[in-house]
Design an enzyme around this catalytic site. Structure first.
Site, PDB file in Angstrom:
ATOM      1  N   LYS A  52      56.961  -1.847  36.622  1.00 43.76           N
ATOM      2  CA  LYS A  52      56.737  -1.510  35.084  1.00 43.76           C
ATOM      3  C   LYS A  52      57.979  -0.815  34.544  1.00 43.76           C
ATOM      4  O   LYS A  52      58.661  -1.314  33.670  1.00 43.76           O
ATOM      5  CB  LYS A  52      55.634  -0.357  35.289  1.00 43.76           C
ATOM      6  CG  LYS A  52      54.439  -0.898  35.108  1.00 43.76           C
ATOM      7  CD  LYS A  52      53.414   0.324  35.455  1.00 43.76           C
ATOM      8  CE  LYS A  52      51.887  -0.444  35.951  1.00 43.76           C
ATOM      9  NZ  LYS A  52      50.999   0.622  36.240  1.00 43.76           N
ATOM     10  N   GLN A  96      50.096   6.950  37.034  1.00 43.89           N
ATOM     11  CA  GLN A  96      49.705   5.993  38.009  1.00 43.89           C
ATOM     12  C   GLN A  96      48.682   6.618  38.755  1.00 43.89           C
ATOM     13  O   GLN A  96      48.636   7.522  39.312  1.00 43.89           O
ATOM     14  CB  GLN A  96      50.711   5.506  38.793  1.00 43.89           C
ATOM     15  CG  GLN A  96      50.468   4.421  39.716  1.00 43.89           C
ATOM     16  CD  GLN A  96      50.361   3.115  39.076  1.00 43.89           C
ATOM     17  OE1 GLN A  96      51.004   2.827  37.845  1.00 43.89           O
ATOM     18  NE2 GLN A  96      49.446   2.402  39.317  1.00 43.89           N
ATOM     19  N   ASP A 119      47.846   3.506  28.447  1.00 43.84           N
ATOM     20  CA  ASP A 119      46.813   2.779  29.333  1.00 43.84           C
ATOM     21  C   ASP A 119      45.572   2.614  28.380  1.00 43.84           C
ATOM     22  O   ASP A 119      44.735   1.797  28.983  1.00 43.84           O
ATOM     23  CB  ASP A 119      46.635   3.558  30.567  1.00 43.84           C
ATOM     24  CG  ASP A 119      47.557   3.091  31.685  1.00 43.84           C
ATOM     25  OD1 ASP A 119      47.986   1.865  31.707  1.00 43.84           O
ATOM     26  OD2 ASP A 119      47.883   3.895  32.638  1.00 43.84           O
TER      27      ASP A 119
END
Ligand code: NAD
Length: 304
Positions: A52, A96, A119
């Site tokens: 990422k 995460q 997200d």
């Protein structure tokens, strides 16, 4: 011959379309900013975060990593999230998962400013998705929709079967397929007659997390198969069982210590109409859509 649905090619297209938008933001105001929170040392998470951050660097998006230790408390993480919420130069915050056991994951995700939730996991954004309103969509399913568009796979009226009901993949995937006018069935660990359900699918999306679980009897010959699963085989016996007579896979095991396989058995893939490979299918799309959500968040916040 089954058509291979190449996630890397679609990823490159998505990133190429984002590049001028990032440049425009950087010239007129500032580059988009993404903060990634990675707790402790989880090797798989570290690999994902590396990917990422690299994608951000290549696009000119500012990225920064926050690395609390694995004994972090919920309060400490909430403090970090709130400080990132207030930062004017940060447009997206990514936590995460998974978080360590002692952390209240729900409280942390709820603390994110929904505007910075790249997200698409915050209940406010889940609500937007369910209501069919604009908002950041979870990256993996929205990337899969881009793949369908790219390969001109028309979903209207098709029987789509999604296996898995997680908030990250299965549930949002089912909704996006529904919005594309597919007739959607969601299967899960308690589904009875899974093979028969899957065997009826024109489009089969597997998001289970079990190596090579779906064998030939689950896959119709004319199905389009999207294999979301990322499973690491770490022992020789499993590699030999799933990839019989494939010396390259054994070599890969020796070199890297593991071999990746999806949820669909490789032998089943060769008999369908089209499929996403593992690796190189869905994974690259997830990162591309994270970049897309970050750029969109920056544009919205900067009034573009
Ligand atoms: P999860 O564990 O949250 O959900 C798994 C789902 O599979 C559950 O809903 C469960 O009901 C279902 N399931 C489990 N056993 C089953 C069975 N025997 N029969 C039918 N259904 C069963 O997992 P997740 O976060 O949704 O991820 C699923 C997989 O996708 C994992 O391998 C994960 O690593 C992978 N993944 C890949 C990407 C990517 O970018 N490629 C992104 C997210 C997740």
């Amino acid at each position: 011959m089954a058509l291979i649905l190449d996630g890397k090619q679609v990823r490159d297209r998505i990133l190429a379309s984002l590049r001028p938008r990032v440049e425009k933001l950087a010239e007129a105001a500032r580059p988009p900013g993404l903060a990634v929170v990675l707790v402790g040392h989880n090797p798989a998470s570290e690999i994902y975060v590396r990917g990422k951050v690299k994608a951000c660097e290549e696009l000119g998006i500012h990225s920064e990593k926050h690395l609390p230790t694995s004994d972090v408390t919920t309060e400490e993480l909430l403090f970090l999230i709130r400080s990132l919420n207030e930062r004017p130069d940060i447009d997206g915050i990514l936590v995460q998962l998974p978080l360590p056991e002692q952390v209240d994951e729900d409280a942390v995700l709820m603390a994110l400013d929904p505007v910075k939730d790249v997200d698409g996991f915050h209940p406010v954004n889940v609500g937007h998705l369910v209501a069919g309103r604009p908002g950041p969509r979870p990256c993996t399913p929205s990337g899969i929709m881009r793949l369908f568009q790219h390969y001109k796979i028309d979903l209207a009226g098709k029987r789509a079967v999604v296996i898995g009901r997680s908030g990250i993949v299965g549930k949002p995937m089912a909704l996006l397929l529904l919005y594309a006018n597919a007739t959607v069935t969601i299967c899960h660990s308690r589904t009875r007659g899974l093979a028969a359900e899957c065997g009826r699918a024109d489009v089969l999306v597997a998001a289970i997390g079990r190596p090579a679980f779906l064998t030939g009897e689950f896959v119709a010959p004319d199905a389009v198969v999207v294999d979301v699963g990322i499973n690491r085989l770490k022992d020789r016996q499993s590699v030999e069982r799933i990839f019989p007579g494939d010396p390259e896979k054994l070599e890969e095991l020796g070199l890297k210590g593991s071999v990746l396989v999806g949820d669909v058995h490789p032998a089943a893939l060769s008999q369908c109409a089209a499929y996403t490979p593992v690796p190189g299918g869905v994974g690259p799309l997830t990162i591309a859509m994270l970049m897309s959500n970050t750029v969109e968040a920056a544009e919205r916040r900067l009034g573009f």
